[in-house]
Motif scaffolding. Structure first.
Motif, PDB file in Angstrom:
ATOM      1  N   ALA A   1     -33.754   3.008  89.569  1.00 35.38           N
ATOM      2  CA  ALA A   1     -32.583   2.908  88.694  1.00 35.38           C
ATOM      3  C   ALA A   1     -32.202   4.268  88.122  1.00 35.38           C
ATOM      4  O   ALA A   1     -31.009   4.604  88.009  1.00 35.38           O
ATOM      5  CB  ALA A   1     -32.861   1.917  87.565  1.00 35.38           C
ATOM      6  N   LEU A   2     -33.176   5.082  87.770  1.00 34.68           N
ATOM      7  CA  LEU A   2     -32.884   6.420  87.252  1.00 34.68           C
ATOM      8  C   LEU A   2     -32.205   7.290  88.307  1.00 34.68           C
ATOM      9  O   LEU A   2     -31.239   8.017  88.014  1.00 34.68           O
ATOM     10  CB  LEU A   2     -34.180   7.083  86.776  1.00 34.68           C
ATOM     11  CG  LEU A   2     -34.800   6.539  85.485  1.00 34.68           C
ATOM     12  CD1 LEU A   2     -36.168   7.166  85.245  1.00 34.68           C
ATOM     13  CD2 LEU A   2     -33.879   6.793  84.299  1.00 34.68           C
TER      14      LEU A   2
ATOM     15  N   LEU B   1     -31.458  -0.589  83.934  1.00 37.07           N
ATOM     16  CA  LEU B   1     -32.571   0.296  83.596  1.00 37.07           C
ATOM     17  C   LEU B   1     -33.203  -0.087  82.269  1.00 37.07           C
ATOM     18  O   LEU B   1     -34.432  -0.134  82.140  1.00 37.07           O
ATOM     19  CB  LEU B   1     -32.083   1.742  83.560  1.00 37.07           C
ATOM     20  CG  LEU B   1     -33.087   2.784  83.055  1.00 37.07           C
ATOM     21  CD1 LEU B   1     -34.296   2.852  83.977  1.00 37.07           C
ATOM     22  CD2 LEU B   1     -32.427   4.152  82.945  1.00 37.07           C
TER      23      LEU B   1
ATOM     24  N   ILE C   1     -28.557   6.126  88.749  1.00 35.93           N
ATOM     25  CA  ILE C   1     -27.673   6.544  87.656  1.00 35.93           C
ATOM     26  C   ILE C   1     -27.274   8.004  87.816  1.00 35.93           C
ATOM     27  O   ILE C   1     -26.130   8.401  87.558  1.00 35.93           O
ATOM     28  CB  ILE C   1     -28.360   6.298  86.300  1.00 35.93           C
ATOM     29  CG1 ILE C   1     -28.472   4.794  86.035  1.00 35.93           C
ATOM     30  CG2 ILE C   1     -27.600   6.971  85.166  1.00 35.93           C
ATOM     31  CD1 ILE C   1     -29.234   4.454  84.782  1.00 35.93           C
ATOM     32  N   ASP C   2     -28.204   8.833  88.243  1.00 39.76           N
ATOM     33  CA  ASP C   2     -27.890  10.249  88.426  1.00 39.76           C
ATOM     34  C   ASP C   2     -26.852  10.458  89.528  1.00 39.76           C
ATOM     35  O   ASP C   2     -26.062  11.407  89.480  1.00 39.76           O
ATOM     36  CB  ASP C   2     -29.162  11.031  88.755  1.00 39.76           C
ATOM     37  CG  ASP C   2     -30.127  11.049  87.580  1.00 39.76           C
ATOM     38  OD1 ASP C   2     -29.666  10.852  86.439  1.00 39.76           O
ATOM     39  OD2 ASP C   2     -31.344  11.242  87.813  1.00 39.76           O
TER      40      ASP C   2
ATOM     41  N   SER D   1     -19.814   1.931  86.899  1.00 41.17           N
ATOM     42  CA  SER D   1     -21.046   1.711  87.668  1.00 41.17           C
ATOM     43  C   SER D   1     -22.255   2.317  86.971  1.00 41.17           C
ATOM     44  O   SER D   1     -23.365   1.787  87.028  1.00 41.17           O
ATOM     45  CB  SER D   1     -20.896   2.300  89.068  1.00 41.17           C
ATOM     46  OG  SER D   1     -20.623   3.699  88.987  1.00 41.17           O
ATOM     47  N   SER D   2     -22.045   3.419  86.286  1.00 41.51           N
ATOM     48  CA  SER D   2     -23.154   4.038  85.564  1.00 41.51           C
ATOM     49  C   SER D   2     -23.634   3.146  84.426  1.00 41.51           C
ATOM     50  O   SER D   2     -24.837   3.038  84.175  1.00 41.51           O
ATOM     51  CB  SER D   2     -22.720   5.397  85.025  1.00 41.51           C
ATOM     52  OG  SER D   2     -23.769   5.999  84.295  1.00 41.51           O
ATOM     53  N   ASN D   3     -22.688   2.491  83.735  1.00 41.98           N
ATOM     54  CA  ASN D   3     -23.084   1.586  82.652  1.00 41.98           C
ATOM     55  C   ASN D   3     -23.843   0.376  83.184  1.00 41.98           C
ATOM     56  O   ASN D   3     -24.793  -0.109  82.556  1.00 41.98           O
ATOM     57  CB  ASN D   3     -21.846   1.131  81.881  1.00 41.98           C
ATOM     58  CG  ASN D   3     -21.238   2.262  81.071  1.00 41.98           C
ATOM     59  OD1 ASN D   3     -21.926   3.225  80.706  1.00 41.98           O
ATOM     60  ND2 ASN D   3     -19.935   2.163  80.791  1.00 41.98           N
TER      61      ASN D   3
ATOM     62  N   ARG E   1     -25.721   0.279  85.916  1.00 39.03           N
ATOM     63  CA  ARG E   1     -27.061   0.754  86.254  1.00 39.03           C
ATOM     64  C   ARG E   1     -27.898   1.008  85.007  1.00 39.03           C
ATOM     65  O   ARG E   1     -29.097   0.735  84.974  1.00 39.03           O
ATOM     66  CB  ARG E   1     -26.954   2.042  87.071  1.00 39.03           C
ATOM     67  CG  ARG E   1     -26.342   1.859  88.448  1.00 39.03           C
ATOM     68  CD  ARG E   1     -27.302   1.151  89.368  1.00 39.03           C
ATOM     69  NE  ARG E   1     -26.763   1.020  90.713  1.00 39.03           N
ATOM     70  CZ  ARG E   1     -27.413   0.460  91.728  1.00 39.03           C
ATOM     71  NH1 ARG E   1     -28.619  -0.034  91.530  1.00 39.03           N
ATOM     72  NH2 ARG E   1     -26.849   0.372  92.916  1.00 39.03           N
ATOM     73  N   ALA E   2     -27.273   1.512  83.982  1.00 43.07           N
ATOM     74  CA  ALA E   2     -28.002   1.780  82.742  1.00 43.07           C
ATOM     75  C   ALA E   2     -28.485   0.486  82.100  1.00 43.07           C
ATOM     76  O   ALA E   2     -29.607   0.416  81.572  1.00 43.07           O
ATOM     77  CB  ALA E   2     -27.120   2.559  81.777  1.00 43.07           C
TER      78      ALA E   2
ATOM     79  N   GLN F   1     -24.443   8.228  90.366  1.00 47.93           N
ATOM     80  CA  GLN F   1     -23.171   7.571  90.084  1.00 47.93           C
ATOM     81  C   GLN F   1     -22.203   8.549  89.417  1.00 47.93           C
ATOM     82  O   GLN F   1     -22.588   9.327  88.542  1.00 47.93           O
ATOM     83  CB  GLN F   1     -23.386   6.351  89.174  1.00 47.93           C
ATOM     84  CG  GLN F   1     -24.186   5.233  89.818  1.00 47.93           C
ATOM     85  CD  GLN F   1     -23.464   4.630  91.002  1.00 47.93           C
ATOM     86  OE1 GLN F   1     -22.224   4.635  91.053  1.00 47.93           O
ATOM     87  NE2 GLN F   1     -24.223   4.116  91.952  1.00 47.93           N
TER      88      GLN F   1
END
Length: 314
Positions: free
Chosen positions: A123-124, A143, A127-128, A135-137, A139-140, A130
């Motif tokens: 997941a980390l 996580l 996020i990096d 999409s980043s939110n 994944r966060a 994205q």
């Protein structure tokens, strides 16, 4: 002439002697036995034959039952026998509880932690990579959820280790109990009863105490090894524990000493995969505990107690 026809006396005596030595003589050694006597003799010889004796010897195949207790009868047991048996039973419960916690509790939960950490790492990395905020939110959020589960699993592992500490403390208490029992027995019944006389079969009280002490020491040492292995396996970098704040919340949030990171605080680094695999293998093998081939292992000790302790139930 009549005198010449007669048989000399010496000749008649020799003839009588020849009749006595002839094969048809009725001496007791050559007497013919009667049919009844012959049958009785044959029966006597048949009864005393080796095959008949062997048959009579093995005629009862039932072997004597193995006694369930030692030579000392239960009525002759003292309170010292009963207290020693209870100490041995308590020590056996502690050893079995250790094996149960390590195999079914500690190893399984530690593997669950390692599997969750793999998901967190993925997941980390996602996020990096994205570029969009949406999409980043997403994944966060995933996580943070996995991080919360990881924290719960780590807490469960620490709870199992706390139970292992209680088991070792119980073993140490058992060692103190049996040591006190030896001292008390020597004072009340004499040193011969405590150190030389057999409790049930051949072992005296002091030898049981030495065995408990020797068997407990590997568990005490293994507890320190387990703590060191868990420190290696449960070392992770700082993880988020809640949902990420919005930009407005991040700007308006006050800065307090509790929220500031201390510059002197060391940053935890994750051990290498080789170190993790080695630590996991040692945790599963338990190298400090005596194995089955050892005389002082659990199996060897149980075999000794089954013979030396009256009324011992495996």
């Amino acid at each position: 002439m009549a005198r010449g026809k007669g048989t000399p006396r010496r000749t008649r005596d020799l003839a009588d002697d020849d009749d006595d030595m002839s094969p048809v003589s009725r001496s007791p050694s050559n007497a013919i036995s009667s049919p009844r006597r012959a049958a009785a003799g044959a029966a006597a010889q048949g009864t005393s034959s080796p095959s008949r004796l062997a048959l009579n010897h093995t005629g009862n195949p039932a072997a004597p039952e193995k006694p369930t207790r030692g030579p000392l009868p239960p009525s002759a047991e003292t309170t010292y026998h009963q207290r020693l048996r209870q100490i041995l039973v308590d020590h056996r419960k502690a050893r079995r509880a250790w094996i149960e916690l390590v195999i079914r509790g500690l190893i399984g939960r530690t593997r669950a932690v390692l599997e969750l950490w793999v998901d967190v790492e993925l997941a980390l990395k996602a996020i990096d990579k994205q570029k969009t905020v949406t999409s980043s939110n997403v994944r966060a959020g995933y996580l943070f959820a996995q991080s919360a589960k990881l924290s719960e699993q780590i807490a469960a592992v620490e709870a199992v280790f706390s139970n292992l500490e209680d088991i070792v403390a119980n073993m140490q208490s058992t060692c103190e109990r049996v040591e006190y029992l030896v001292i008390e027995t020597a004072k009340t019944r004499g040193t011969v009863f405590a150190f030389r006389e057999a409790m049930w079969v051949t072992w005296p009280l002091a030898r049981f105490a030495d065995g408990i002490q020797s068997l407990s020491m590997p568990y005490i040492q293994s507890l320190a090894l387990v703590r060191s292995l868990l420190d290696t396996l449960l070392t992770f970098p700082p993880l988020p524990t809640s949902t990420p704040p919005t930009p407005f919340e991040a700007e308006s949030a006050p800065t307090t000493p509790a929220t500031r990171k201390s510059p002197a605080e060391p940053v935890k680094t994750r051990p290498s995969n080789e170190e993790i695999q080695a630590a996991m293998s040692l945790l599963a093998v338990q190298p400090l505990l005596p194995g089955k081939a050892s005389d002082w292992g659990n199996d060897g000790w149980e075999e000794v107690l089954a013979v030396e302790v009256g009324g011992w139930e495996r």
